[in-house]
Design a protein around this motif. Structure first.
Motif, PDB file in Angstrom:
ATOM      1  N   LEU A  43     -75.554  27.589  80.386  1.00 56.70           N
ATOM      2  CA  LEU A  43     -75.372  27.099  81.846  1.00 56.70           C
ATOM      3  C   LEU A  43     -74.217  26.683  82.195  1.00 56.70           C
ATOM      4  N   ASP A  44     -73.546  26.331  81.220  1.00 53.85           N
ATOM      5  CA  ASP A  44     -72.094  25.812  81.083  1.00 53.85           C
ATOM      6  C   ASP A  44     -71.232  26.764  80.431  1.00 53.85           C
ATOM      7  N   ALA A  45     -71.304  27.971  80.520  1.00 55.64           N
ATOM      8  CA  ALA A  45     -70.646  29.139  79.742  1.00 55.64           C
ATOM      9  C   ALA A  45     -69.094  28.765  80.059  1.00 55.64           C
ATOM     10  N   ASP A  46     -68.597  28.754  79.068  1.00 56.43           N
ATOM     11  CA  ASP A  46     -67.063  28.771  78.753  1.00 56.43           C
ATOM     12  C   ASP A  46     -66.527  27.427  79.112  1.00 56.43           C
ATOM     13  N   ARG A  47     -67.137  26.311  79.385  1.00 56.50           N
ATOM     14  CA  ARG A  47     -67.103  24.900  79.741  1.00 56.50           C
ATOM     15  C   ARG A  47     -67.519  23.996  78.547  1.00 56.50           C
ATOM     16  N   THR A  48     -67.008  23.041  78.402  1.00 59.68           N
ATOM     17  CA  THR A  48     -67.233  22.196  77.377  1.00 59.68           C
ATOM     18  C   THR A  48     -68.483  21.371  77.720  1.00 59.68           C
ATOM     19  N   VAL A  49     -69.336  21.126  76.642  1.00 55.05           N
ATOM     20  CA  VAL A  49     -70.748  20.434  77.240  1.00 55.05           C
ATOM     21  C   VAL A  49     -70.789  19.114  76.291  1.00 55.05           C
ATOM     22  N   PRO A  50     -70.847  18.029  76.720  1.00 53.67           N
ATOM     23  CA  PRO A  50     -70.762  16.681  76.035  1.00 53.67           C
ATOM     24  C   PRO A  50     -71.985  16.716  74.820  1.00 53.67           C
ATOM     25  N   PRO A  51     -71.939  16.333  73.584  1.00 50.48           N
ATOM     26  CA  PRO A  51     -73.072  16.027  72.769  1.00 50.48           C
ATOM     27  C   PRO A  51     -74.211  15.219  73.140  1.00 50.48           C
ATOM     28  N   GLY A  52     -74.073  14.289  73.812  1.00 54.02           N
ATOM     29  CA  GLY A  52     -74.972  13.541  74.528  1.00 54.02           C
ATOM     30  C   GLY A  52     -76.071  14.396  75.147  1.00 54.02           C
ATOM     31  N   ARG A  53     -75.285  15.355  76.251  1.00 55.30           N
ATOM     32  CA  ARG A  53     -76.285  15.955  77.171  1.00 55.30           C
ATOM     33  C   ARG A  53     -76.891  17.202  76.294  1.00 55.30           C
ATOM     34  N   LEU A  54     -76.335  17.589  75.109  1.00 59.03           N
ATOM     35  CA  LEU A  54     -76.911  18.617  74.147  1.00 59.03           C
ATOM     36  C   LEU A  54     -78.136  18.122  73.571  1.00 59.03           C
ATOM     37  N   VAL A  55     -77.823  16.776  72.934  1.00 57.92           N
ATOM     38  CA  VAL A  55     -78.770  15.982  72.083  1.00 57.92           C
ATOM     39  C   VAL A  55     -80.226  15.906  73.112  1.00 57.92           C
ATOM     40  N   ASP A  56     -79.831  15.260  74.433  1.00 59.42           N
ATOM     41  CA  ASP A  56     -80.930  14.901  75.227  1.00 59.42           C
ATOM     42  C   ASP A  56     -81.827  16.294  75.612  1.00 59.42           C
ATOM     43  N   GLY A  57     -80.963  17.402  75.855  1.00 58.58           N
ATOM     44  CA  GLY A  57     -81.597  18.674  76.188  1.00 58.58           C
ATOM     45  C   GLY A  57     -82.363  19.071  74.853  1.00 58.58           C
ATOM     46  N   VAL A  58     -81.972  19.110  73.874  1.00 56.03           N
ATOM     47  CA  VAL A  58     -82.614  19.995  72.706  1.00 56.03           C
ATOM     48  C   VAL A  58     -83.665  19.048  72.158  1.00 56.03           C
ATOM     49  N   TYR A  59     -83.679  17.620  71.941  1.00 56.10           N
ATOM     50  CA  TYR A  59     -84.509  16.690  71.207  1.00 56.10           C
ATOM     51  C   TYR A  59     -85.284  15.888  72.255  1.00 56.10           C
TER      52      TYR A  59
END
Length: 117
Positions: free
Chosen positions: A35-51
């Motif tokens: 969804l943010d292809a070729d842009r940096t995604v903060p780890p916190g947002r990834l953790v929230d989305g994955v877990y």
């Protein structure tokens, strides 16, 4: 590679063959990065989305483990890590949602210019 997030999260090799992305968490991670292809995604947002609401105690380590699994699953795709987070190095036009948005914008512009075709 090409990717789809409109519908099931999918990865496709250059020859069009689907590359399976197994596991709910792995698909969630891939979708968030796409969804943010070729842009940096903060780890916190990834953790929230994955877990979701139940992140593990060592969430950063668990996320790194998921990223490593994704790298092994899609060796042709580069996932970079930096101080601000993770970046999936992929042309956004290789992702169906970004390609759709660009085509829709081009259609709106053509319609506004009097070219309904």
């Amino acid at each position: 590679m090409r990717f789809g997030v409109l519908g099931p999260t999918q990865a496709y090799a250059d020859d069009g063959a689907p590359r399976p992305v197994g596991g709910r968490r792995l698909r969630a991670l891939l979708a968030l990065l796409l969804l943010d292809a070729d842009r940096t995604v903060p780890p916190g947002r990834l953790v929230d989305g994955v877990y979701d609401a139940d992140p593990p105690q060592r969430a950063a380590n668990a996320l790194q483990s998921q990223v490593s699994r994704l790298r092994r699953l899609l060796p042709d795709v580069q996932i970079e890590f930096g101080p601000a987070g993770y970046r999936l190095v992929v042309d956004p036009q290789q992702v169906d949602v970004h390609r759709f948005a660009a085509l829709a914008e081009a259609g709106r512009a053509a319609l506004a210019a009097g070219d309904p075709g």
